[in-house]
Design a protein around this motif. Structure first.
Motif, PDB file in Angstrom:
ATOM      1  N   GLY A 105       0.815  -1.214   0.000  1.00 13.93           N
ATOM      2  CA  GLY A 105       0.000   0.000   0.000  1.00 13.93           C
ATOM      3  C   GLY A 105       0.843   1.255   0.000  1.00 13.93           C
ATOM      4  O   GLY A 105       0.551   2.216  -0.730  1.00 13.93           O
ATOM      5  N   GLU A 106       1.895   1.252   0.806  1.00 15.01           N
ATOM      6  CA  GLU A 106       2.784   2.416   0.871  1.00 15.01           C
ATOM      7  C   GLU A 106       3.565   2.585  -0.437  1.00 15.01           C
ATOM      8  O   GLU A 106       3.685   3.696  -0.957  1.00 15.01           O
ATOM      9  CB  GLU A 106       3.747   2.282   2.050  1.00 15.01           C
ATOM     10  CG  GLU A 106       3.052   2.342   3.398  1.00 15.01           C
ATOM     11  CD  GLU A 106       3.974   1.959   4.553  1.00 15.01           C
ATOM     12  OE1 GLU A 106       5.175   1.690   4.315  1.00 15.01           O
ATOM     13  OE2 GLU A 106       3.486   1.916   5.691  1.00 15.01           O
ATOM     14  N   PHE A 107       4.116   1.479  -0.929  1.00 11.88           N
ATOM     15  CA  PHE A 107       4.865   1.504  -2.185  1.00 11.88           C
ATOM     16  C   PHE A 107       3.961   1.975  -3.320  1.00 11.88           C
ATOM     17  O   PHE A 107       4.336   2.829  -4.130  1.00 11.88           O
ATOM     18  CB  PHE A 107       5.426   0.110  -2.489  1.00 11.88           C
ATOM     19  CG  PHE A 107       6.132   0.012  -3.816  1.00 11.88           C
ATOM     20  CD1 PHE A 107       7.479   0.314  -3.911  1.00 11.88           C
ATOM     21  CD2 PHE A 107       5.457  -0.375  -4.958  1.00 11.88           C
ATOM     22  CE1 PHE A 107       8.145   0.228  -5.134  1.00 11.88           C
ATOM     23  CE2 PHE A 107       6.102  -0.462  -6.185  1.00 11.88           C
ATOM     24  CZ  PHE A 107       7.448  -0.158  -6.272  1.00 11.88           C
ATOM     25  N   TYR A 108       2.760   1.429  -3.360  1.00 17.99           N
ATOM     26  CA  TYR A 108       1.786   1.781  -4.392  1.00 17.99           C
ATOM     27  C   TYR A 108       1.463   3.282  -4.359  1.00 17.99           C
ATOM     28  O   TYR A 108       1.500   3.959  -5.386  1.00 17.99           O
ATOM     29  CB  TYR A 108       0.516   0.954  -4.198  1.00 17.99           C
ATOM     30  CG  TYR A 108      -0.627   1.368  -5.077  1.00 17.99           C
ATOM     31  CD1 TYR A 108      -0.744   0.865  -6.370  1.00 17.99           C
ATOM     32  CD2 TYR A 108      -1.584   2.264  -4.630  1.00 17.99           C
ATOM     33  CE1 TYR A 108      -1.794   1.252  -7.188  1.00 17.99           C
ATOM     34  CE2 TYR A 108      -2.631   2.654  -5.447  1.00 17.99           C
ATOM     35  CZ  TYR A 108      -2.730   2.143  -6.719  1.00 17.99           C
ATOM     36  OH  TYR A 108      -3.754   2.538  -7.527  1.00 17.99           O
ATOM     37  N   ALA A 109       1.158   3.793  -3.176  1.00 19.21           N
ATOM     38  CA  ALA A 109       0.789   5.208  -3.045  1.00 19.21           C
ATOM     39  C   ALA A 109       1.937   6.110  -3.496  1.00 19.21           C
ATOM     40  O   ALA A 109       1.725   7.098  -4.221  1.00 19.21           O
ATOM     41  CB  ALA A 109       0.386   5.520  -1.607  1.00 19.21           C
ATOM     42  N   GLU A 110       3.153   5.781  -3.083  1.00 13.95           N
ATOM     43  CA  GLU A 110       4.300   6.602  -3.459  1.00 13.95           C
ATOM     44  C   GLU A 110       4.591   6.502  -4.952  1.00 13.95           C
ATOM     45  O   GLU A 110       4.893   7.500  -5.615  1.00 13.95           O
ATOM     46  CB  GLU A 110       5.541   6.208  -2.648  1.00 13.95           C
ATOM     47  CG  GLU A 110       6.771   7.032  -2.945  1.00 13.95           C
ATOM     48  CD  GLU A 110       6.575   8.529  -2.697  1.00 13.95           C
ATOM     49  OE1 GLU A 110       7.333   9.318  -3.309  1.00 13.95           O
ATOM     50  OE2 GLU A 110       5.693   8.940  -1.908  1.00 13.95           O
ATOM     51  N   THR A 111       4.487   5.301  -5.500  1.00 11.60           N
ATOM     52  CA  THR A 111       4.728   5.120  -6.928  1.00 11.60           C
ATOM     53  C   THR A 111       3.673   5.868  -7.732  1.00 11.60           C
ATOM     54  O   THR A 111       4.000   6.537  -8.723  1.00 11.60           O
ATOM     55  CB  THR A 111       4.765   3.621  -7.277  1.00 11.60           C
ATOM     56  OG1 THR A 111       5.793   2.989  -6.493  1.00 11.60           O
ATOM     57  CG2 THR A 111       5.060   3.393  -8.751  1.00 11.60           C
ATOM     58  N   CYS A 112       2.408   5.788  -7.310  1.00 16.75           N
ATOM     59  CA  CYS A 112       1.339   6.548  -7.990  1.00 16.75           C
ATOM     60  C   CYS A 112       1.635   8.037  -7.957  1.00 16.75           C
ATOM     61  O   CYS A 112       1.488   8.732  -8.969  1.00 16.75           O
ATOM     62  CB  CYS A 112      -0.008   6.290  -7.320  1.00 16.75           C
ATOM     63  SG  CYS A 112      -0.760   4.728  -7.749  1.00 16.75           S
ATOM     64  N   ARG A 113       2.043   8.534  -6.798  1.00 18.09           N
ATOM     65  CA  ARG A 113       2.332   9.959  -6.666  1.00 18.09           C
ATOM     66  C   ARG A 113       3.430  10.369  -7.643  1.00 18.09           C
ATOM     67  O   ARG A 113       3.315  11.388  -8.340  1.00 18.09           O
ATOM     68  CB  ARG A 113       2.747  10.295  -5.234  1.00 18.09           C
ATOM     69  CG  ARG A 113       2.951  11.799  -4.997  1.00 18.09           C
ATOM     70  CD  ARG A 113       3.658  12.108  -3.700  1.00 18.09           C
ATOM     71  NE  ARG A 113       5.025  11.607  -3.632  1.00 18.09           N
ATOM     72  CZ  ARG A 113       6.072  12.121  -4.298  1.00 18.09           C
ATOM     73  NH1 ARG A 113       5.905  13.135  -5.111  1.00 18.09           N
ATOM     74  NH2 ARG A 113       7.274  11.607  -4.155  1.00 18.09           N
ATOM     75  N   ARG A 114       4.469   9.566  -7.718  1.00 17.16           N
ATOM     76  CA  ARG A 114       5.588   9.895  -8.599  1.00 17.16           C
ATOM     77  C   ARG A 114       5.202   9.803 -10.068  1.00 17.16           C
ATOM     78  O   ARG A 114       5.608  10.641 -10.883  1.00 17.16           O
ATOM     79  CB  ARG A 114       6.775   8.989  -8.302  1.00 17.16           C
ATOM     80  CG  ARG A 114       7.398   9.301  -6.968  1.00 17.16           C
ATOM     81  CD  ARG A 114       8.497   8.348  -6.593  1.00 17.16           C
ATOM     82  NE  ARG A 114       8.997   8.724  -5.275  1.00 17.16           N
ATOM     83  CZ  ARG A 114      10.018   8.157  -4.683  1.00 17.16           C
ATOM     84  NH1 ARG A 114      10.672   7.184  -5.272  1.00 17.16           N
ATOM     85  NH2 ARG A 114      10.403   8.565  -3.500  1.00 17.16           N
ATOM     86  N   ILE A 115       4.430   8.805 -10.429  1.00 13.44           N
ATOM     87  CA  ILE A 115       4.006   8.667 -11.824  1.00 13.44           C
ATOM     88  C   ILE A 115       3.025   9.778 -12.186  1.00 13.44           C
ATOM     89  O   ILE A 115       3.083  10.330 -13.282  1.00 13.44           O
ATOM     90  CB  ILE A 115       3.426   7.259 -12.095  1.00 13.44           C
ATOM     91  CG1 ILE A 115       4.548   6.223 -12.017  1.00 13.44           C
ATOM     92  CG2 ILE A 115       2.735   7.211 -13.452  1.00 13.44           C
ATOM     93  CD1 ILE A 115       4.090   4.777 -12.106  1.00 13.44           C
ATOM     94  N   GLU A 116       2.152  10.120 -11.255  1.00 12.51           N
ATOM     95  CA  GLU A 116       1.189  11.206 -11.486  1.00 12.51           C
ATOM     96  C   GLU A 116       1.918  12.523 -11.768  1.00 12.51           C
ATOM     97  O   GLU A 116       1.428  13.358 -12.539  1.00 12.51           O
ATOM     98  CB  GLU A 116       0.281  11.369 -10.265  1.00 12.51           C
ATOM     99  CG  GLU A 116      -0.802  12.394 -10.406  1.00 12.51           C
ATOM    100  CD  GLU A 116      -1.926  11.990 -11.352  1.00 12.51           C
ATOM    101  OE1 GLU A 116      -2.566  12.893 -11.918  1.00 12.51           O
ATOM    102  OE2 GLU A 116      -2.156  10.788 -11.522  1.00 12.51           O
ATOM    103  N   ASP A 117       3.089  12.704 -11.184  1.00  9.58           N
ATOM    104  CA  ASP A 117       3.864  13.928 -11.403  1.00  9.58           C
ATOM    105  C   ASP A 117       4.526  13.986 -12.785  1.00  9.58           C
ATOM    106  O   ASP A 117       4.882  15.069 -13.252  1.00  9.58           O
ATOM    107  CB  ASP A 117       4.962  14.066 -10.336  1.00  9.58           C
ATOM    108  CG  ASP A 117       4.424  14.468  -8.976  1.00  9.58           C
ATOM    109  OD1 ASP A 117       3.246  14.873  -8.885  1.00  9.58           O
ATOM    110  OD2 ASP A 117       5.193  14.346  -7.991  1.00  9.58           O
ATOM    111  N   LEU A 118       4.698  12.838 -13.444  1.00  4.34           N
ATOM    112  CA  LEU A 118       5.424  12.824 -14.716  1.00  4.34           C
ATOM    113  C   LEU A 118       4.783  13.736 -15.774  1.00  4.34           C
ATOM    114  O   LEU A 118       5.491  14.498 -16.419  1.00  4.34           O
ATOM    115  CB  LEU A 118       5.577  11.392 -15.245  1.00  4.34           C
ATOM    116  CG  LEU A 118       6.424  10.456 -14.373  1.00  4.34           C
ATOM    117  CD1 LEU A 118       6.436   9.057 -14.979  1.00  4.34           C
ATOM    118  CD2 LEU A 118       7.840  10.981 -14.203  1.00  4.34           C
TER     119      LEU A 118
END
Length: 162
Positions: A105-118
């Motif tokens: 869940g933590e990895f997913y949320a952080e990865t989503c945040r980073r991809i959303e910023d692209l």
């Protein structure tokens, strides 16, 4: 690489470079959470439900030996467990442990945040068009659900084919 007069790049280069960009995000998130990019992908896939080894290999597009090694390493870290498959006593399913579920869940949320910023520099209409076009490519090529779609307010949502 073919460049266009407007400074753009062709579709092949754009897709390949985009894949590198997303892989770099997985690697960056993985370093933060102490997992490899492949382990991060495994955790994200297992967020939806437990998978049988054959199904997991097909989803992740990994050879049996590579998948076994990945599951072994992730199991040693206490993030996944093998459990009997209720439909086939000879088979096992891979599921997240409690610790794995939390980390996923933590990895997913952080990865989503980073991809959303692209694509942050794109206006909303261009972001919608990008999502539409990439979604068509994914569906047309029957890419398995390897990352559940994020709901900004509630975290991961039920997979819709992404």
């Amino acid at each position: 690489m073919v460049k266009h007069d407007d400074g753009g790049i062709g579709v092949v280069a754009a897709l390949v470079r985009s894949a590198f960009l997303v892989n770099a995000v997985y690697a960056e998130s993985g370093r933060e959470f102490g997992v490899t990019p492949q382990q991060g992908q495994l955790l994200c896939v297992l967020m939806a439900r437990p998978y049988g080894m054959g199904e997991l290999g097909a989803t992740l597009r990994l050879a049996k030996s590579s998948l076994t090694g990945l599951v072994d390493r992730t199991e040693r870290n206490g993030l996944v467990r093998r459990e009997p498959d209720p439909r086939d006593t000879r088979a096992v399913r891979v599921a997240l442990t409690e610790r794995g579920d939390e980390l996923a869940g933590e990895f997913y949320a952080e990865t989503c945040r980073r991809i959303e910023d692209l694509p942050a520099a794109l206006d909303p209409a261009d972001r919608d068009m990008l999502a539409h076009l990439l979604g068509r490519i994914v569906r047309d090529n029957e890419v398995p659900v390897v990352f559940v779609e994020a709901d900004a307010s509630n975290g991961p949502r039920t997979p819709r084919g992404g």
